[in-house]
Design a protein around this motif. Structure first.
Motif, PDB file in Angstrom:
ATOM      1  N   VAL A   1       0.793  -1.211   0.129  1.00 45.36           N
ATOM      2  CA  VAL A   1      -0.068   0.050  -0.117  1.00 45.36           C
ATOM      3  C   VAL A   1       0.949   1.216  -0.389  1.00 45.36           C
ATOM      4  N   PHE A   2       1.923   1.339   0.834  1.00 47.25           N
ATOM      5  CA  PHE A   2       2.850   2.528   0.918  1.00 47.25           C
ATOM      6  C   PHE A   2       4.229   2.453   0.302  1.00 47.25           C
ATOM      7  N   GLY A   3       4.877   3.197  -0.019  1.00 42.83           N
ATOM      8  CA  GLY A   3       6.264   3.268  -0.437  1.00 42.83           C
ATOM      9  C   GLY A   3       6.226   2.952  -2.174  1.00 42.83           C
ATOM     10  N   ALA A   4       7.090   3.648  -2.676  1.00 42.52           N
ATOM     11  CA  ALA A   4       7.143   3.570  -4.289  1.00 42.52           C
ATOM     12  C   ALA A   4       6.891   2.054  -4.790  1.00 42.52           C
ATOM     13  N   GLU A   5       7.528   1.042  -4.126  1.00 50.33           N
ATOM     14  CA  GLU A   5       7.212  -0.060  -4.509  1.00 50.33           C
ATOM     15  C   GLU A   5       6.425  -1.048  -3.543  1.00 50.33           C
ATOM     16  N   GLY A   6       5.812  -0.481  -2.819  1.00 54.59           N
ATOM     17  CA  GLY A   6       4.917  -1.154  -1.943  1.00 54.59           C
ATOM     18  C   GLY A   6       5.398  -1.855  -0.819  1.00 54.59           C
ATOM     19  N   HIS A   7       7.000  -1.526  -0.466  1.00 53.83           N
ATOM     20  CA  HIS A   7       7.309  -1.976   0.678  1.00 53.83           C
ATOM     21  C   HIS A   7       6.979  -1.539   2.255  1.00 53.83           C
ATOM     22  N   GLY A   8       6.307  -0.602   2.212  1.00 54.61           N
ATOM     23  CA  GLY A   8       5.469  -0.152   3.038  1.00 54.61           C
ATOM     24  C   GLY A   8       6.007   0.911   3.881  1.00 54.61           C
TER      25      GLY A   8
END
Ligand SMILES: Cc1ncc(COP(=O)(O)O)c(C=O)c1O
Length: 318
Positions: free
Chosen positions: A115-122
């Motif tokens: 959901v969050f972070g450019a690559e979805g790592h949080g």
């Protein structure tokens, strides 16, 4: 991170990891709004259980200064997205405290993975602290859409958990089909930024409509600067504050009749006087569905939707 250990669920990951890491000579500082699985893990460990209020970071700082030398290891344990209001933890601040007091930063990215972070790592990626988090916990059951939990970190952490996390090795491993589905979902989440952007747009749309309609939303209430960055409009969990239990239950029942499943959250899950409706947005919700849901919430709470230029009148039930 170097390595990861899988568990049967996020609950099992949080419980087993904290029990395996924190011992009788240690202390765990646990945010008072952390998910029950973190609280249970802290409590089930033999460490001293200390609760802090993230709305008062200076008290946490003073408590660490006063007590640090009483313990071998100290753990700072936090959710990165708080599940009752969608607000974020201030990870740079916690990382700085962890550095200053040689504490181990443990985060639960359950609501942030994908959901969050450019690559979805949080949120660790969003706030730029991935290198400073010693233990990253999470679940495969939310944005990943599968089942299972994980504890990620150094190879040394994994080696330790393989041999001491009781909820891991006394429980059946995840089936291969579930692991394969999770791997596929993680690939999609990492590369499909459009889906992530859409989710955040829909959440912002919902927040905007509810605020325009005069409702109070739950969230971090600290200094104005911190509150602005820790209450992102695009966070997909939205808590509508109604105060007393009865109002929350009544609004939830009305919404159910209108075809919307929006649960009421009451004490002891949240503090007395902060009963709320909890809405979860998903990337597949359409703009129309969000507009309809916002209008239904406003109606169930005795408010009227504000008609804006971008909406046709049939989106906004009075
Ligand atoms: C913040 C948080 N951590 C952990 C969990 C537990 O994850 P799981 O459902 O995979 O057991 C949940 C909810 O289910 C959660 O909201």
């Amino acid at each position: 991170c170097e390595s990861v250990v899988l568990f049967a669920s996020g609950y099992a990951a949080n419980l087993g990891t904290l029990m395996a890491l924190a011992g009788s000579q240690d202390a765990v500082f646990c945010d008072r709004e952390n998910h029950a699985s973190l609280v249970d893990g802290c409590r089930a460990s033999e460490a001293r259980f200390l609760v802090y209020d993230r709305q008062q970071p200076e008290r946490l700082q003073r408590s660490l200064a006063r007590r640090r030398r009483d313990f071998d290891q100290v753990f700072l344990v936090t959710d990165t997205v708080f599940s009752m209001d969608g607000s974020l933890a201030d990870l740079p601040l916690l990382a700085e405290l962890a550095r200053t007091w040689q504490a181990v930063l443990v985060v639960d990215e359950a609501h942030a993975t994908g959901v969050f972070g450019a690559e979805g790592h949080g949120v660790c990626e969003l706030q730029g602290v991935r290198q400073e988090v010693a233990v990253c916990l999470g679940t495969l059951s939310k944005a990943v859409g599968c089942l299972g939990g994980f504890a990620a970190g150094s190879q040394q952490l994994s080696d330790w958990l393989w041999n001491s996390a009781r909820s891991q090795f006394f429980s059946t491993a995840l089936p291969p089909a579930v692991c394969a589905a999770a791997l596929e979902a993680l690939q999609i989440l990492q590369h499909d930024t459009a889906r992530r952007q859409r989710l955040q747009q829909r959440a912002s749309q919902l927040r905007g409509l509810l605020l325009e309609g005069g409702l109070a939303l739950a969230g971090y209430r600290g200094t104005a600067a911190a509150a602005a960055s820790l209450n992102p409009a695009g966070s997909p969990i939205v808590g509508v504050l109604l105060g007393d239990e009865h109002s929350a239950l009544q609004a939830s029942a009305r919404l159910r009749e209108a075809g919307f499943l929006i649960p009421a959250i009451r004490p002891p899950t949240v503090a007395e006087g902060t009963s709320r409706l909890r809405l979860s947005v998903c990337s597949e919700h359409t703009e129309q569905q969000i507009a309809d849901a916002a209008a239904a919430v406003l109606k169930a709470c005795g408010r009227h939707a504000v008609i804006t230029r971008s909406q046709s009148s049939d989106h906004t039930a009075g």
